[in-house]
Design an enzyme around this catalytic site. Structure first.
Site, short mmCIF file in Angstrom:
data_model
loop_
_atom_site.label_atom_id
_atom_site.label_comp_id
_atom_site.label_asym_id
_atom_site.label_seq_id
_atom_site.Cartn_x
_atom_site.Cartn_y
_atom_site.Cartn_z
N PHE A 236 0.84 -1.31 -0.01
CA PHE A 236 0.04 0.22 -0.17
C PHE A 236 0.83 1.45 0.19
O PHE A 236 1.49 1.48 0.99
CB PHE A 236 -1.04 -0.09 1.43
CG PHE A 236 -1.54 -1.26 1.56
CD1 PHE A 236 -2.00 -2.10 0.36
CD2 PHE A 236 -1.41 -1.90 2.82
CE1 PHE A 236 -2.83 -3.35 0.78
CE2 PHE A 236 -1.73 -3.14 2.94
CZ PHE A 236 -2.40 -4.11 1.93
N ASP A 238 2.17 4.38 0.54
CA ASP A 238 1.90 5.35 1.43
C ASP A 238 2.99 6.20 1.77
O ASP A 238 4.06 6.44 0.84
CB ASP A 238 1.21 4.99 2.74
CG ASP A 238 2.16 4.28 3.65
OD1 ASP A 238 3.42 4.04 3.12
OD2 ASP A 238 1.76 4.27 4.70
N ASP A 314 4.08 -5.39 3.68
CA ASP A 314 3.75 -4.08 3.99
C ASP A 314 3.33 -3.90 5.54
O ASP A 314 3.65 -3.19 6.17
CB ASP A 314 2.49 -3.77 3.04
CG ASP A 314 1.99 -2.35 3.24
OD1 ASP A 314 1.48 -1.89 4.41
OD2 ASP A 314 2.42 -1.42 2.46
#
Length: 341
Positions: A236, A238, A314
């Protein structure tokens, strides 16, 4: 439109400001391999925080809780020397994502059912500001109007097309993570995390992918959370996980980018530097995952049934940053005002 996985490969091949270091990939892969073998990394530990996650809720209500939380799960960072947004619930203090979870729980306990699309689709700005009011009234979360718009948007779509429940989106996906992902990004535009890099349409789908993964993790890969293709979900992308990848020597920033990030400059959403950080992060974790799977395959006799995918990697990296804040403080992370992460 390139998928997140294709986006990572494409951007990493052209990136000028960010590179992937194979020595770091190997080192982190060996570390993760050991953590997987001793059981430290597993789906049962995915985002483990039972005091704010929906333990004991009916499954449909819990899944709608997850959907609302991931609709609002963005932009928690604070500028240097600014105070962090924090909230106290039932005697415990939380910030960031876990603070959001606590705020939603606090609202539900106070009589505002934030799992009901009829309720949150009709909230006014003052209502949401009260729900997300932190301990220090002078510290506000960013993008409050955009958060409200997102709630209205997803709530109205659920009411119009899915009988008010995100569970019906899951049922329509027929146990496919990619099918559910496509439903989320096509039906709910606030999850449509896309951009253009060097002439090509690219996608990251950070919040949409984490929504699918949260359903999978909450259900432990069973029932509504059983997805036959869950391993196609990437990391993910970010602002925190790249910081950890730099720490482990997997990512390397150019001197110019490192200096820029150190200066606390706010990057423009969709700029080349941001896209290279995010894209290279996806490709880096894919390479780590593939190397770990090779190691597990070689030791098959002693590593039967050990699950490894980009979701678990992750989560490990994200949790590592939480527990090693001081150790990673010197590494700058990029700051962007965005609803996508």
């Amino acid at each position: 439109m390139l998928t997140p996985k294709e986006t990572g490969e494409y951007i990493s091949n052209l990136s000028k400001s960010v590179s992937i270091e194979e020595e770091g990939v190997e080192s982190l892969s060996l570390k993760l391999y050991d953590e997987l073998k001793d059981g430290s990394i597993s789906v049962s530990n995915f985002l483990k925080c039972d005091d704010v996650h929906p333990v004991g809720m009916l499954e449909e209500k819990a899944i709608n809780w997850i959907f609302v939380v991931d609709t609002l799960n963005f932009c928690f960072w604070a500028a240097k020397n600014d105070s962090w947004w924090e909230i106290t619930h039932e005697g415990n203090k939380y910030s960031g994502y876990f603070g959001l979870c606590a705020a939603i729980n606090k609202a539900i306990k106070g009589g505002i059912d934030m799992t009901d699309s009829k309720v949150y689709s009709q909230l006014e700005l003052k209502d949401l500001e009260e729900i997300l009011q932190g301990d220090d009234s002078s510290v506000k979360l960013q993008l409050m109007k955009e958060r409200l718009d997102s709630l209205h948007q997803v709530g109205n779509v659920l009411l119009e097309k899915y009988e008010g429940s995100f569970v019906n989106c899951i049922k329509n996906s027929k146990n496919s993570a990619q099918s559910l992902l496509n439903t989320v990004v096509s039906e709910f535009s606030c999850f449509r995390d896309e951009s253009i890099y060097k002439g090509k349409k690219v996608s990251f789908y950070k919040r949409a992918q984490i929504l699918v993964s949260d359903i999978w993790g909450f259900c432990q890969g069973k029932g509504l959370g059983e997805f036959h293709d869950i391993d196609t979900i990437t990391m993910f992308a970010d602002y925190r996980v790249p910081q950890v990848l730099v720490h482990f020597g997997v990512l390397k920033y150019s001197p110019e980018l490192y200096k820029l990030l150190k200066s606390e400059v706010l990057l423009e959403s969709g700029c080349e530097e941001e896209l290279e950080i995010r894209g290279c992060s996806i490709e880096a974790v894919e390479r780590v995952k593939n190397r770990v799977l090779q190691l597990l395959e070689k030791s098959k006799s002693e590593s039967n049934n050990i699950l490894c995918n980009s979701i678990l990697i992750d989560n490990y990296l994200w949790e590592y940053r939480r527990h090693k804040t001081d150790e990673l403080e010197h590494i700058p992370y990029h700051k962007v005002v965005s609803i996508y992460y």
